[in-house]
Motif scaffolding. Structure first.
Motif, PDB file in Angstrom:
ATOM      1  N   HIS A  77       9.900   5.664  -1.809  1.00 37.84           N
ATOM      2  CA  HIS A  77      11.515   4.919  -0.918  1.00 37.84           C
ATOM      3  C   HIS A  77      10.514   4.879   0.459  1.00 37.84           C
ATOM      4  O   HIS A  77      10.777   3.072   0.710  1.00 37.84           O
ATOM      5  N   LEU A  78       9.397   5.577   0.577  1.00 35.86           N
ATOM      6  CA  LEU A  78       9.323   5.283   1.684  1.00 35.86           C
ATOM      7  C   LEU A  78       8.903   4.014   1.928  1.00 35.86           C
ATOM      8  O   LEU A  78       8.733   3.760   3.436  1.00 35.86           O
ATOM      9  N   GLY A  79       7.537   4.087   1.191  1.00 37.80           N
ATOM     10  CA  GLY A  79       6.753   2.909   1.112  1.00 37.80           C
ATOM     11  C   GLY A  79       7.799   1.225   1.043  1.00 37.80           C
ATOM     12  O   GLY A  79       7.681   0.526   1.449  1.00 37.80           O
ATOM     13  N   GLU A  80       9.209   1.180   0.265  1.00 40.29           N
ATOM     14  CA  GLU A  80      10.016   0.313   0.563  1.00 40.29           C
ATOM     15  C   GLU A  80      10.409  -0.044   1.320  1.00 40.29           C
ATOM     16  O   GLU A  80      10.624  -1.403   1.809  1.00 40.29           O
ATOM     17  N   LYS A  81      10.443   0.723   2.880  1.00 39.38           N
ATOM     18  CA  LYS A  81      11.303   0.901   4.300  1.00 39.38           C
ATOM     19  C   LYS A  81      10.024   0.212   4.971  1.00 39.38           C
ATOM     20  O   LYS A  81      10.008  -0.073   5.986  1.00 39.38           O
ATOM     21  N   VAL A  82       8.919   0.501   4.975  1.00 41.67           N
ATOM     22  CA  VAL A  82       7.389   0.153   5.615  1.00 41.67           C
ATOM     23  C   VAL A  82       7.571  -1.495   5.716  1.00 41.67           C
ATOM     24  O   VAL A  82       6.537  -1.747   4.807  1.00 41.67           O
ATOM     25  N   GLY A  83       7.234  -1.826   6.957  1.00 39.81           N
ATOM     26  CA  GLY A  83       7.511  -2.930   7.397  1.00 39.81           C
ATOM     27  C   GLY A  83       5.481  -3.202   7.873  1.00 39.81           C
ATOM     28  O   GLY A  83       5.082  -1.985   7.777  1.00 39.81           O
ATOM     29  N   LEU A  84       4.769  -4.672   7.646  1.00 40.47           N
ATOM     30  CA  LEU A  84       3.609  -4.416   7.853  1.00 40.47           C
ATOM     31  C   LEU A  84       3.342  -3.913   9.576  1.00 40.47           C
ATOM     32  O   LEU A  84       1.885  -3.834   9.701  1.00 40.47           O
ATOM     33  N   GLY A  85       4.238  -4.201  10.495  1.00 43.03           N
ATOM     34  CA  GLY A  85       4.049  -3.372  11.981  1.00 43.03           C
ATOM     35  C   GLY A  85       4.409  -2.672  12.117  1.00 43.03           C
ATOM     36  O   GLY A  85       3.479  -1.891  12.902  1.00 43.03           O
ATOM     37  N   ASP A  86       4.825  -1.424  10.829  1.00 44.83           N
ATOM     38  CA  ASP A  86       4.676   0.490  10.799  1.00 44.83           C
ATOM     39  C   ASP A  86       2.731   0.380  10.488  1.00 44.83           C
ATOM     40  O   ASP A  86       2.565   1.728  10.926  1.00 44.83           O
ATOM     41  N   ILE A  87       2.749  -0.109   9.930  1.00 43.40           N
ATOM     42  CA  ILE A  87       0.692   0.062   9.433  1.00 43.40           C
ATOM     43  C   ILE A  87       0.020  -0.109  11.127  1.00 43.40           C
ATOM     44  O   ILE A  87      -1.073   0.878  10.775  1.00 43.40           O
ATOM     45  N   ALA A 139      -6.138  19.067   4.943  1.00 43.10           N
ATOM     46  CA  ALA A 139      -4.688  19.283   5.590  1.00 43.10           C
ATOM     47  C   ALA A 139      -3.649  18.333   4.706  1.00 43.10           C
ATOM     48  O   ALA A 139      -2.972  18.977   5.247  1.00 43.10           O
ATOM     49  N   ILE A 140      -4.247  17.666   3.764  1.00 45.00           N
ATOM     50  CA  ILE A 140      -3.490  17.417   3.143  1.00 45.00           C
ATOM     51  C   ILE A 140      -2.787  18.071   2.260  1.00 45.00           C
ATOM     52  O   ILE A 140      -3.626  18.614   0.878  1.00 45.00           O
ATOM     53  N   ILE A 141      -1.377  18.722   1.719  1.00 47.95           N
ATOM     54  CA  ILE A 141      -0.902  19.950   0.966  1.00 47.95           C
ATOM     55  C   ILE A 141      -0.579  19.387   0.180  1.00 47.95           C
ATOM     56  O   ILE A 141       0.564  20.702  -1.057  1.00 47.95           O
ATOM     57  N   TYR A 142      -0.062  18.566   0.238  1.00 50.76           N
ATOM     58  CA  TYR A 142       1.514  17.445  -0.511  1.00 50.76           C
ATOM     59  C   TYR A 142       0.952  16.393  -1.215  1.00 50.76           C
ATOM     60  O   TYR A 142       0.696  15.254  -0.600  1.00 50.76           O
ATOM     61  N   PRO A 143      -0.548  16.341  -2.091  1.00 48.89           N
ATOM     62  CA  PRO A 143      -1.108  14.750  -2.256  1.00 48.89           C
ATOM     63  C   PRO A 143      -0.149  14.354  -3.303  1.00 48.89           C
ATOM     64  O   PRO A 143      -0.041  13.197  -3.073  1.00 48.89           O
ATOM     65  N   GLU A 144       0.949  14.448  -4.005  1.00 47.94           N
ATOM     66  CA  GLU A 144       2.021  13.953  -4.262  1.00 47.94           C
ATOM     67  C   GLU A 144       2.586  12.895  -3.641  1.00 47.94           C
ATOM     68  O   GLU A 144       2.560  11.145  -4.033  1.00 47.94           O
ATOM     69  N   TYR A 145       2.667  13.298  -2.616  1.00 51.71           N
ATOM     70  CA  TYR A 145       4.085  12.465  -1.488  1.00 51.71           C
ATOM     71  C   TYR A 145       2.416  11.392  -1.247  1.00 51.71           C
ATOM     72  O   TYR A 145       2.975  10.516  -0.115  1.00 51.71           O
ATOM     73  N   VAL A 146       1.808  11.921  -1.213  1.00 49.47           N
ATOM     74  CA  VAL A 146       0.229  11.081  -0.606  1.00 49.47           C
ATOM     75  C   VAL A 146       0.484   9.211  -1.376  1.00 49.47           C
ATOM     76  O   VAL A 146       0.903   8.722  -0.988  1.00 49.47           O
ATOM     77  N   ILE A 147       0.196  10.248  -2.767  1.00 46.78           N
ATOM     78  CA  ILE A 147      -0.403   9.545  -3.352  1.00 46.78           C
ATOM     79  C   ILE A 147       0.476   7.968  -3.440  1.00 46.78           C
ATOM     80  O   ILE A 147       0.214   7.002  -3.210  1.00 46.78           O
ATOM     81  N   ASN A 148       1.549   8.650  -3.716  1.00 44.39           N
ATOM     82  CA  ASN A 148       3.043   7.915  -3.766  1.00 44.39           C
ATOM     83  C   ASN A 148       3.423   6.776  -2.689  1.00 44.39           C
ATOM     84  O   ASN A 148       3.632   6.220  -2.981  1.00 44.39           O
ATOM     85  N   SER A 149       4.008   7.623  -1.753  1.00 44.79           N
ATOM     86  CA  SER A 149       3.877   6.817   0.243  1.00 44.79           C
ATOM     87  C   SER A 149       3.071   5.466   0.211  1.00 44.79           C
ATOM     88  O   SER A 149       3.127   4.825   0.485  1.00 44.79           O
ATOM     89  N   GLU A 150       1.500   5.930  -0.107  1.00 43.80           N
ATOM     90  CA  GLU A 150       0.715   4.930   0.136  1.00 43.80           C
ATOM     91  C   GLU A 150       0.744   3.737  -0.941  1.00 43.80           C
ATOM     92  O   GLU A 150       0.599   2.706  -0.764  1.00 43.80           O
ATOM     93  N   PHE A 151       1.005   4.332  -2.396  1.00 47.13           N
ATOM     94  CA  PHE A 151       0.655   3.231  -3.528  1.00 47.13           C
ATOM     95  C   PHE A 151       2.024   2.697  -3.457  1.00 47.13           C
ATOM     96  O   PHE A 151       1.940   0.833  -3.219  1.00 47.13           O
ATOM     97  N   SER A 152       3.622   2.698  -2.931  1.00 46.29           N
ATOM     98  CA  SER A 152       4.125   1.292  -2.925  1.00 46.29           C
ATOM     99  C   SER A 152       4.101   0.900  -1.152  1.00 46.29           C
ATOM    100  O   SER A 152       4.568  -0.013  -1.767  1.00 46.29           O
ATOM    101  N   THR A 153       3.635   1.870  -0.638  1.00 45.56           N
ATOM    102  CA  THR A 153       3.242   0.862   0.788  1.00 45.56           C
ATOM    103  C   THR A 153       1.996  -0.161   0.149  1.00 45.56           C
ATOM    104  O   THR A 153       3.373  -1.411   1.035  1.00 45.56           O
ATOM    105  N   TYR A 154       1.407   0.164  -0.081  1.00 50.88           N
ATOM    106  CA  TYR A 154       0.546  -0.754  -0.645  1.00 50.88           C
ATOM    107  C   TYR A 154       1.406  -2.242  -1.118  1.00 50.88           C
ATOM    108  O   TYR A 154       1.044  -3.278  -1.074  1.00 50.88           O
ATOM    109  N   LEU A 155       2.336  -1.843  -1.843  1.00 50.60           N
ATOM    110  CA  LEU A 155       2.919  -2.893  -3.027  1.00 50.60           C
ATOM    111  C   LEU A 155       3.871  -3.703  -2.266  1.00 50.60           C
ATOM    112  O   LEU A 155       3.355  -5.202  -2.080  1.00 50.60           O
TER     113      LEU A 155
END
Length: 339
Positions: A77-87, A139-155
């Motif tokens: 859900h986080l990726g759906e809330k990220v705007g281009l300015g947030d990047i 340092a990434i101990i929750y890879p699932e969270y990172v993968i999900n948020s990255e791809f949903s943000t890109y989309l």
């Protein structure tokens, strides 16, 4: 005991991405000031658009954010809330590229400006274009969270850039298939989902790369690109805090490194080092804790290390002191973290 490999640099991400997570967590009822205190952050750090925070910091926030929001799919859900300015600056560079293909190339080139813990590459086939992502930070101990948020943000970003409801063709996720995949299917529809792959990738029809970027301004592009290049160059030159962390890692073998020892290795006086660190918004103790936190999480994922072993490797005189510190950093004991 197995030889321990220590990290040589601290991976970081843009403060803008951290702010999005803080916003989502506080919207669900978390106390902003309390979260900042837990993460050892100051308001000044969070308002500087070019500021960086350790990836370990946002990893610490993930567990708390999921708990407070009671949203097991927060990373989607986080990726759906990220705007281009947030990047940050990367979002502005992509916004003024002529086509989606050009924006994708800039994303790969300047990914470290947003987050230096993942590596992106582009593969072009006859009909498909693949964006591959590899996690590179220990340092990434929750890879699932990172993968999900990255791809949903890109989309979300690709759709905003083109003004088109882009449809991914296939999504490969390098983690086991969860019991409930309905939210994955909704967020990435109509893509075919494949779990447990060797690497994480998302694919689109190659023809989509020619889509124009709406509202792109060719006059503004070189201005933003120049700023992104300067930030990338700065990231690849170790800052004073990174140099201090490097020395701490090198000295952290059974005893706590002192400020005086680190200052001597950097050929400067103790007071000078303290003042220079203060100018960057850090203290020696914060950097020591950050290194210990990252190494502790890494060692705890290795079953051959006992809590006593890890306490020694991190320079604690007693295992109980390590347990107290780890609970302060993460809110849980080393034993609970391992489960």
């Amino acid at each position: 005991m197995t030889k321990v490999t220590f990290p040589q640099a601290v991976d970081t991400l843009s403060v803008g991405l951290l702010n999005v997570m803080l916003w989502a967590t506080t919207q669900a009822g978390a106390d902003y000031a309390e979260l900042c205190q837990k993460l050892d952050l100051t308001p000044a750090q969070l308002t500087d658009p070019d500021a960086r925070v350790p990836i370990a910091t946002i990893q610490q926030l993930w567990a708390e954010a999921v708990r407070v929001t009671q949203d097991p799919h927060l990373s989607l859900h986080l990726g759906e809330k990220v705007g281009l300015g947030d990047i940050g600056i990367l979002g502005y560079v992509m916004s003024h590229c002529p086509t989606l293909g050009a924006a994708l190339n800039q994303l790969v080139r300047y990914q470290d400006v947003a987050c230096s813990g993942v590596k992106l590459t582009v593969r072009r086939e006859v009909e498909l274009c693949w964006l591959d992502m590899a996690i590179t930070s220990a340092a990434i101990i929750y890879p699932e969270y990172v993968i999900n948020s990255e791809f949903s943000t890109y989309l979300t970003a690709f759709r905003a850039l083109t003004g088109q409801p882009l449809a991914p063709r296939e999504l490969h996720l390098a983690y086991p298939e969860p019991a409930d995949t309905q939210e994955h299917e909704r967020v990435f529809a109509p893509a075919r989902l494949v779990f447990g792959t060797a690497q994480s990738s998302i694919s689109f029809d190659v023809a989509l790369l020619d889509l124009p970027i709406i509202n792109a301004n060719p006059v503004l592009f070189p201005l933003f690109e120049q700023h992104a290049a300067a930030l990338l160059s700065r990231l690849r030159q170790p800052s004073l805090p990174d140099q201090v962390k490097h020395e701490i890692v090198d000295l952290l073998k059974g005893a706590e490194p002192t400020l005086a020892t680190v200052a001597d290795r950097l050929t400067m006086g103790v007071r000078t080092l303290q003042l220079k660190l203060k100018e960057t918004g850090h203290t020696y103790q914060q950097l020591l804790d950050s290194v210990r936190h990252e190494l502790a999480c890494r060692h705890l994922r290795d079953a051959q290390f006992s809590t006593t072993d890890i306490a020694f490797l991190l320079g604690y005189s007693e295992p109980s002191a390590f347990v107290r510190s780890f609970k302060k950093w993460t809110g849980q004991t080393p034993g609970a973290f391992r489960k």
